[in-house]
Design a protein around this motif. Structure first.
Motif, short mmCIF file in Angstrom:
data_model
loop_
_atom_site.label_atom_id
_atom_site.label_comp_id
_atom_site.label_asym_id
_atom_site.label_seq_id
_atom_site.Cartn_x
_atom_site.Cartn_y
_atom_site.Cartn_z
N TYR A 91 0.87 -1.17 0.00
CA TYR A 91 0.00 0.00 0.00
C TYR A 91 0.91 1.22 0.00
O TYR A 91 1.53 1.53 1.01
CB TYR A 91 -0.90 -0.01 1.23
CG TYR A 91 -1.99 1.04 1.22
CD1 TYR A 91 -3.28 0.71 0.82
CD2 TYR A 91 -1.72 2.36 1.58
CE1 TYR A 91 -4.29 1.68 0.81
CE2 TYR A 91 -2.70 3.32 1.56
CZ TYR A 91 -3.99 2.98 1.18
OH TYR A 91 -4.97 3.94 1.16
N GLN A 92 1.02 1.91 -1.15
CA GLN A 92 2.04 2.93 -1.32
C GLN A 92 1.49 4.23 -1.92
O GLN A 92 0.61 4.19 -2.78
CB GLN A 92 3.15 2.42 -2.24
CG GLN A 92 3.81 1.12 -1.76
CD GLN A 92 4.83 0.63 -2.76
OE1 GLN A 92 4.61 -0.36 -3.44
NE2 GLN A 92 5.97 1.30 -2.84
N GLY A 93 2.04 5.34 -1.49
CA GLY A 93 1.69 6.63 -2.06
C GLY A 93 2.61 6.98 -3.22
O GLY A 93 3.62 6.32 -3.46
N ASP A 94 2.27 8.06 -3.93
CA ASP A 94 3.05 8.44 -5.10
C ASP A 94 4.40 9.02 -4.73
O ASP A 94 5.39 8.85 -5.45
CB ASP A 94 2.27 9.44 -5.97
CG ASP A 94 1.79 10.65 -5.20
OD1 ASP A 94 2.20 11.77 -5.54
OD2 ASP A 94 1.01 10.49 -4.25
N GLY A 95 4.50 9.70 -3.57
CA GLY A 95 5.78 10.21 -3.12
C GLY A 95 6.74 9.09 -2.78
O GLY A 95 7.96 9.27 -2.76
N ASP A 96 6.20 7.92 -2.51
CA ASP A 96 6.99 6.74 -2.16
C ASP A 96 7.28 5.89 -3.39
O ASP A 96 8.42 5.70 -3.79
CB ASP A 96 6.21 5.93 -1.12
CG ASP A 96 6.84 4.58 -0.82
OD1 ASP A 96 7.75 4.52 0.01
OD2 ASP A 96 6.41 3.58 -1.44
N LEU A 97 6.24 5.43 -4.04
CA LEU A 97 6.38 4.49 -5.15
C LEU A 97 6.99 5.12 -6.39
O LEU A 97 7.84 4.51 -7.05
CB LEU A 97 5.01 3.89 -5.47
CG LEU A 97 4.93 2.84 -6.59
CD1 LEU A 97 3.84 1.82 -6.30
CD2 LEU A 97 4.64 3.51 -7.95
N ALA A 98 6.60 6.34 -6.72
CA ALA A 98 7.03 6.95 -7.99
C ALA A 98 8.35 7.69 -7.90
O ALA A 98 8.89 8.11 -8.91
CB ALA A 98 5.95 7.91 -8.49
N SER A 99 8.88 7.86 -6.68
CA SER A 99 10.15 8.59 -6.54
C SER A 99 11.25 7.66 -6.07
O SER A 99 11.90 6.99 -6.87
CB SER A 99 9.97 9.77 -5.59
OG SER A 99 9.48 9.33 -4.32
N ILE A 100 11.46 7.58 -4.77
CA ILE A 100 12.55 6.75 -4.25
C ILE A 100 12.32 5.26 -4.52
O ILE A 100 13.25 4.47 -4.60
CB ILE A 100 12.76 7.00 -2.74
CG1 ILE A 100 14.08 6.41 -2.26
CG2 ILE A 100 11.58 6.48 -1.94
CD1 ILE A 100 14.46 6.83 -0.85
N GLY A 101 11.04 4.87 -4.71
CA GLY A 101 10.73 3.47 -4.96
C GLY A 101 10.55 3.13 -6.43
O GLY A 101 10.08 2.03 -6.75
N ALA A 102 10.91 4.04 -7.33
CA ALA A 102 10.67 3.80 -8.76
C ALA A 102 11.39 2.56 -9.27
O ALA A 102 10.85 1.79 -10.08
CB ALA A 102 11.08 5.02 -9.57
N ALA A 103 12.61 2.34 -8.81
CA ALA A 103 13.37 1.17 -9.26
C ALA A 103 12.74 -0.12 -8.74
O ALA A 103 12.59 -1.10 -9.49
CB ALA A 103 14.82 1.26 -8.80
N GLU A 104 12.32 -0.11 -7.46
CA GLU A 104 11.75 -1.32 -6.87
C GLU A 104 10.47 -1.74 -7.58
O GLU A 104 10.27 -2.92 -7.89
CB GLU A 104 11.48 -1.10 -5.37
CG GLU A 104 12.69 -1.27 -4.47
CD GLU A 104 13.67 -0.12 -4.58
OE1 GLU A 104 13.30 0.92 -5.19
OE2 GLU A 104 14.78 -0.24 -4.06
N ILE A 105 9.59 -0.76 -7.84
CA ILE A 105 8.31 -1.12 -8.47
C ILE A 105 8.53 -1.55 -9.91
O ILE A 105 7.87 -2.49 -10.40
CB ILE A 105 7.31 0.06 -8.39
CG1 ILE A 105 5.88 -0.43 -8.65
CG2 ILE A 105 7.66 1.19 -9.35
CD1 ILE A 105 5.35 -1.37 -7.62
N THR A 106 9.46 -0.94 -10.61
CA THR A 106 9.72 -1.29 -12.00
C THR A 106 10.25 -2.71 -12.11
O THR A 106 9.79 -3.51 -12.96
CB THR A 106 10.72 -0.31 -12.63
OG1 THR A 106 10.18 1.02 -12.56
CG2 THR A 106 10.99 -0.66 -14.08
N HIS A 107 11.19 -3.07 -11.28
CA HIS A 107 11.78 -4.41 -11.38
C HIS A 107 10.85 -5.50 -10.84
O HIS A 107 10.85 -6.62 -11.35
CB HIS A 107 13.14 -4.44 -10.69
CG HIS A 107 14.19 -3.67 -11.44
ND1 HIS A 107 14.79 -4.17 -12.58
CD2 HIS A 107 14.71 -2.44 -11.25
CE1 HIS A 107 15.65 -3.28 -13.05
NE2 HIS A 107 15.61 -2.21 -12.26
N ALA A 108 10.04 -5.17 -9.84
CA ALA A 108 9.05 -6.13 -9.37
C ALA A 108 8.04 -6.43 -10.48
O ALA A 108 7.64 -7.58 -10.69
CB ALA A 108 8.33 -5.60 -8.14
#
Length: 245
Positions: A91-108
């Protein structure tokens, strides 16, 4: 007497900490109802990182883990691979998933990890004071873009759903909204569909939910819902972006 409406067992009794008019509470209930209706509460693991939803473990009545900022997909991947029979969601917000977490979500997504991602997009950093996020609209005023987002200086908003839909891996990507009753009902169907696909072993699903942030937008809750409809949906069109057979 027939029961028409009752509180889902997947939510605790703890009062929500969110600001008045924030739609996180609605999204929480939709996720909880989907889990409850699918009968998977006992084997569900939720992962929440830093952000407005950092206290999600107080609200969802299932096993919860907290991840470092942006790292929820990595933690969820570990949970799912170690316990493949469990249902795992982030459960993630855009400030989390789309910024610092962009690599994690893309590779997952590229690996087609069999997890469900609930991505709450309110076009701003909520918890930390209303700074510009990767999803902030062109011209939108934030604490770090007081004259509006200048695309010549800051670039354009990132459409995460469309970007991830270009990858071969993901099974299901859908963007929904919770600004009115019709769209709330549609959002629940999408969230439930995402969990069903995980149960079937289909792989990675992401449901992007357009949400409001009345406090940091400087609006009343009613004004914020209208602003979402008039401004966010043209920038982030609703609908299924990818669904594999």
């Amino acid at each position: 007497m027939a029961v028409v409406y009752e509180k889902t067992k997947m939510l605790t009794d703890k009062p929500l900490h969110y600001c008045p008019g924030c739609t996180h509470g609605i999204i929480h209930r939709l996720v909880a109802e989907a889990i409850d209706e699918l009968g998977i509460q006992g084997k569900t693991i939720g992962v929440a990182p830093v952000g407005c939803a950092v206290f999600a473990y107080d609200y969802f009545n299932c096993d919860m883990m907290e991840a470092a900022h942006g790292r929820a997909p990595a933690v969820a991947t570990g949970c799912k691979r170690v316990n493949p029979g469990n249902i795992v969601f982030t459960y993630q917000g855009d400030g989390d998933l789309a910024s610092i977490g962009a690599a994690e979500i893309t590779h997952a997504a590229a690996r087609n990890e069999n997890i469900t991602v609930i991505f709450v997009n309110n076009a701003i950093y909520g918890m930390t004071g209303g700074q510009m996020a990767p999803t902030t609209l062109p011209g939108q005023v934030t604490t770090t873009s007081p004259y509006g987002r200048d695309v010549n200086h800051c670039g354009y908003p990132i459409r995460i759903s469309e970007m991830l839909a270009t990858l071969e891996g993901p099974a299901y990507i859908n963007r929904v909204s919770v600004h009115d009753v019709k769209n709330i009902m549609n959002a629940k169907k999408a969230i439930k569909r995402a969990f069903e696909l995980q149960m079937q072993g289909k792989g990675f699903s992401l449901i992007e939910v357009l949400s409001t942030c009345p406090t940091n937008w400087g609006m009343t809750p009613k004004e914020a819902l209208k602003w979402l409809e008039d401004n966010m949906i043209p920038q982030y069109p609703l609908g299924v972006k990818k669904e594999r057979e």
